[in-house]
Scaffold this active site. Structure first.
Site, PDB file in Angstrom:
ATOM      1  N   CYS A   1       2.329  21.155  -8.057  1.00 21.42           N
ATOM      2  CA  CYS A   1       2.225  22.165  -7.258  1.00 21.42           C
ATOM      3  C   CYS A   1       2.283  23.455  -7.951  1.00 21.42           C
ATOM      4  O   CYS A   1       1.364  24.076  -8.143  1.00 21.42           O
ATOM      5  CB  CYS A   1       3.370  22.168  -6.097  1.00 21.42           C
ATOM      6  SG  CYS A   1       3.545  20.417  -5.518  1.00 21.42           S
TER       7      CYS A   1
ATOM      8  N   LYS B   1       0.641  29.975   1.034  1.00 21.74           N
ATOM      9  CA  LYS B   1       0.792  28.621   0.494  1.00 21.74           C
ATOM     10  C   LYS B   1       0.843  28.719  -1.193  1.00 21.74           C
ATOM     11  O   LYS B   1       1.857  28.537  -1.995  1.00 21.74           O
ATOM     12  CB  LYS B   1       0.242  27.630   0.742  1.00 21.74           C
ATOM     13  CG  LYS B   1       0.206  26.342   0.260  1.00 21.74           C
ATOM     14  CD  LYS B   1       1.819  25.641   0.205  1.00 21.74           C
ATOM     15  CE  LYS B   1       1.844  24.432  -0.777  1.00 21.74           C
ATOM     16  NZ  LYS B   1       3.290  23.899  -0.823  1.00 21.74           N
TER      17      LYS B   1
HETATM   18  N1  SAJ Z   1      11.786  24.799 -13.065  1.00 20.01           N
HETATM   19  C1  SAJ Z   1      12.298  25.530 -13.934  1.00 20.01           C
HETATM   20  N2  SAJ Z   1      13.175  26.427 -13.742  1.00 20.01           N
HETATM   21  C2  SAJ Z   1      13.552  26.494 -12.294  1.00 20.01           C
HETATM   22  C3  SAJ Z   1      13.262  25.853 -11.333  1.00 20.01           C
HETATM   23  C4  SAJ Z   1      12.209  24.814 -11.588  1.00 20.01           C
HETATM   24  O1  SAJ Z   1      11.763  25.284 -15.211  1.00 20.01           O
HETATM   25  O2  SAJ Z   1      14.523  27.599 -12.506  1.00 20.01           O
HETATM   26  C5  SAJ Z   1      10.887  23.628 -13.211  1.00 20.01           C
HETATM   27  C6  SAJ Z   1      11.352  22.331 -12.951  1.00 20.01           C
HETATM   28  O3  SAJ Z   1      11.990  21.714 -13.887  1.00 20.01           O
HETATM   29  C7  SAJ Z   1      10.158  21.657 -12.612  1.00 20.01           C
HETATM   30  C8  SAJ Z   1       8.929  22.535 -11.971  1.00 20.01           C
HETATM   31  O4  SAJ Z   1       9.645  23.924 -12.316  1.00 20.01           O
HETATM   32  O5  SAJ Z   1       9.486  21.031 -13.938  1.00 20.01           O
HETATM   33  C9  SAJ Z   1       8.850  22.366 -10.428  1.00 20.01           C
HETATM   34  O6  SAJ Z   1      10.038  22.269  -9.867  1.00 20.01           O
HETATM   35  P1  SAJ Z   1      10.656  22.816  -8.479  1.00 20.01           P
HETATM   36  O7  SAJ Z   1      11.764  22.078  -8.009  1.00 20.01           O
HETATM   37  O8  SAJ Z   1      10.745  24.293  -8.500  1.00 20.01           O
HETATM   38  O9  SAJ Z   1       9.181  22.731  -7.381  1.00 20.01           O
HETATM   39  P2  SAJ Z   1       8.510  21.336  -6.915  1.00 20.01           P
HETATM   40  O10 SAJ Z   1       7.330  21.412  -7.577  1.00 20.01           O
HETATM   41  O11 SAJ Z   1       9.098  19.997  -6.908  1.00 20.01           O
HETATM   42  O12 SAJ Z   1       8.147  21.800  -5.398  1.00 20.01           O
HETATM   43  C10 SAJ Z   1       7.505  23.256  -4.995  1.00 20.01           C
HETATM   44  C11 SAJ Z   1       8.206  23.742  -4.198  1.00 20.01           C
HETATM   45  N3  SAJ Z   1       7.770  25.244  -4.104  1.00 20.01           N
HETATM   46  C12 SAJ Z   1       8.657  26.258  -4.285  1.00 20.01           C
HETATM   47  O13 SAJ Z   1       9.765  26.122  -4.216  1.00 20.01           O
HETATM   48  C13 SAJ Z   1       8.165  27.757  -4.023  1.00 20.01           C
HETATM   49  C14 SAJ Z   1       8.128  23.052  -2.621  1.00 20.01           C
HETATM   50  O14 SAJ Z   1       8.481  23.894  -1.763  1.00 20.01           O
HETATM   51  C15 SAJ Z   1       6.517  23.061  -2.382  1.00 20.01           C
HETATM   52  O15 SAJ Z   1       6.333  22.505  -0.988  1.00 20.01           O
HETATM   53  C16 SAJ Z   1       5.949  22.079  -3.482  1.00 20.01           C
HETATM   54  O16 SAJ Z   1       6.265  22.641  -4.982  1.00 20.01           O
HETATM   55  C17 SAJ Z   1       4.450  22.082  -3.241  1.00 20.01           C
HETATM   56  O17 SAJ Z   1       4.074  20.904  -2.665  1.00 20.01           O
HETATM   57  O18 SAJ Z   1       3.484  23.027  -3.098  1.00 20.01           O
END
Ligand code: SAJ
Length: 449
Positions: free
Chosen positions: A272, A218
């Site tokens: 997360c 995780k």
């Molecule tokens: N972000 C970037 N560039 C990217 C992708 C994301 O800057 O290319 C930023 C987003 O803008 C945001 C942050 O990262 O600020 C996180 O966003 P996200 O959509 O990537 O993820 P979360 O935090 O909404 O959800 C994550 C997910 N984990 C993964 O994709 C590995 C989700 O599957 C998990 O269940 C969740 O964390 C959790 O609960 O752990």
């Protein structure tokens, strides 16, 4: 060993009714289990028992209303007896970036009095390696009349396992069902019983491993994403030094069949990805140089955005800066740990700035931005009044804004929403035969010839 009857799980109790616990309750209840939701927050419990929800997640409201009205889901403020317990409480980090598992331990302590032989306890919260074993030891301390798998393995009265959620906010109900899942039992029987529990609704595959491996899996998923976002953010800084368009560089690099660079931005938000790497760093500080550096790069991003804005300021003149978007990622209303909010907060400290903020998914400024002289308005008004426009979140609504509305305003586009659109040259792509999509039959004929 006391008498254990391995009858089917009929009643499941979910401890913690937040972003993960509540949707999980709803799905269990829809799968015909009797669900007991438990939360220490009285108003949350009352709301759920009225069939209402306290979080925003597509389709969750209708489903909760249905399962509460059929009596399949009932919420309480204290644990009740059940066949299986799922713990889904927060695991934050402390100010000095150490994992705080006190909520998990508190939830564990709270279910101890209602446990009986044959019960299953599953931890879902993102947790440092070793937490599930600690939970089992804590239960053993609280209930000396029962045995637990950390010391009695398959002979234990109660089964204990780790099985983390991995759902994306905004797609929780879909991903809860469809994603594969790791199951880390403290004994074989614990894993088997956990598989039985989640098989009631999971359409993906279930993979059995140890509790410790499942815990690290995780953390690894989110640390992997954090490190990859850091790579994109570092590339953005390199491109800025070399006066190149990072969005174009990434788009073209990603045409390589084995390259998949993520998108740079103003930082990493949410509860997360920006937190979980610290759980690994804390456990192995001497072997996490890459993850630590990735964290440093990503947490410096809001400051880098502010430096870019400062570079555009004309000394001695009062200037208006429009900040577009406050949520932590596009098309949601969630402002938790949002880098966009951090940028606006940092800007509020700079003298001679008039700050306007627009967030189409909320009605007002978040509390942490109140009293700082920031005006909340809609995007077009903000752009109209601005000397500098800062795009912080790539919301769908912002992509629709006409470039004419931006005129010749100074622009800091942290998501490449407008910059890349402008830089993209339609004549720069010369399509090869594959992209010209010949009829599949034609291709087969060609090959045969
Ligand atoms: N972000 C970037 N560039 C990217 C992708 C994301 O800057 O290319 C930023 C987003 O803008 C945001 C942050 O990262 O600020 C996180 O966003 P996200 O959509 O990537 O993820 P979360 O935090 O909404 O959800 C994550 C997910 N984990 C993964 O994709 C590995 C989700 O599957 C998990 O269940 C969740 O964390 C959790 O609960 O752990």
């Amino acid at each position: 060993m006391s008498e254990i009857t391995n009858t089917a799980i009929k009643t499941v109790s979910v401890i913690g009714l937040g972003y993960i616990g509540l949707p999980t309750c709803a799905i269990f209840a829809r799968s015909d289990l009797n669900v007991i939701g438990v939360d220490v927050n009285v108003s949350v419990v009352e709301k759920i028992n009225r069939g209402e929800v306290h979080i925003v997640e597509p389709d969750l409201d209708g489903l909760i209303q249905k399962v509460v009205s059929t009596g399949k889901l009932r919420a309480f403020t204290t644990p009740q007896p059940a066949d299986a317990f799922v713990i889904a409480v927060p695991t934050p980090i402390t100010a000095d970036r150490k994992p705080d598992i006190s909520y998990v331990m508190e939830a564990t302590r709270s279910i101890a009095p209602v446990l009986k032989a044959g019960d299953l306890v599953v931890l879902e919260s993102t947790s440092p390696v070793g937490t599930t074993r600690k939970m089992s030891a804590l239960l053993a301390e609280a209930r000396p009349d029962l045995t637990f798998p950390h010391s009695h393995g398959d002979d234990a009265d109660v089964m204990v396992a780790y099985s983390p959620e991995r759902v994306l906010p905004g797609k929780v109900l879909i991903e809860l069902i469809n994603n594969d899942r790791s199951v880390g039992g403290l004994s074989k029987r614990s894993s088997a019983r956990t598989v039985e529990l989640y098989s009631t609704f999971v359409a993906g595959d279930l993979f059995i491993t140890s509790a410790e491996s499942a815990e690290l899996v995780k953390l690894t998923e989110n640390a992997f994403r954090d490190t990859n976002i850091a790579f994109a953010n570092e590339l953005a800084a390199v491109c800025q030094d070399l006066s190149l368009n990072v969005w174009e560089v990434i788009d073209l690099s990603n045409r390589h069949p084995r390259v998949n660079i993520l998108q740079p931005g103003p930082g990493v938000g949410g509860h997360c990805i920006a937190v979980d790497p610290y759980f690994i760093i804390d456990a192995a500080p001497d072997n996490t140089r890459l993850m630590s550096t990735a964290r440093l790069i990503n947490s410096d991003r809001p400051h880098a955005v502010v430096r870019d804005i400062q570079a555009l300021l004309e000394p001695g003149r009062i200037q208006t800066v429009a900040c577009l978007g406050l949520s932590f990622k596009p098309n949601i209303d969630d402002l938790r740990e949002s880098p966009a909010v951090e940028v606006v907060k940092l800007l509020a400290d700079i003298p001679n700035l008039r700050l306007l903020a627009a967030e189409p998914h909320t009605n007002a400024l978040p509390r942490e931005l109140e009293g700082l002289g920031i005006r909340f308005t809609d995007a077009l008004t903000a752009i109209d009044k601005a000397d500098i426009v800062v795009l912080l979140v790539d919301h769908r609504q912002f992509a629709l804004i006409d470039s004419e509305a931006l005129g010749d305003k100074k622009l800091v586009d942290t998501r490449g929403l407008w910059t890349w659109r402008k830089a993209r040259r339609p004549d720069a792509r010369i399509e090869g035969p594959r992209s010209r999509q010949p009829h599949p039959l034609r291709r087969i004929t060609d090959r045969a010839a």
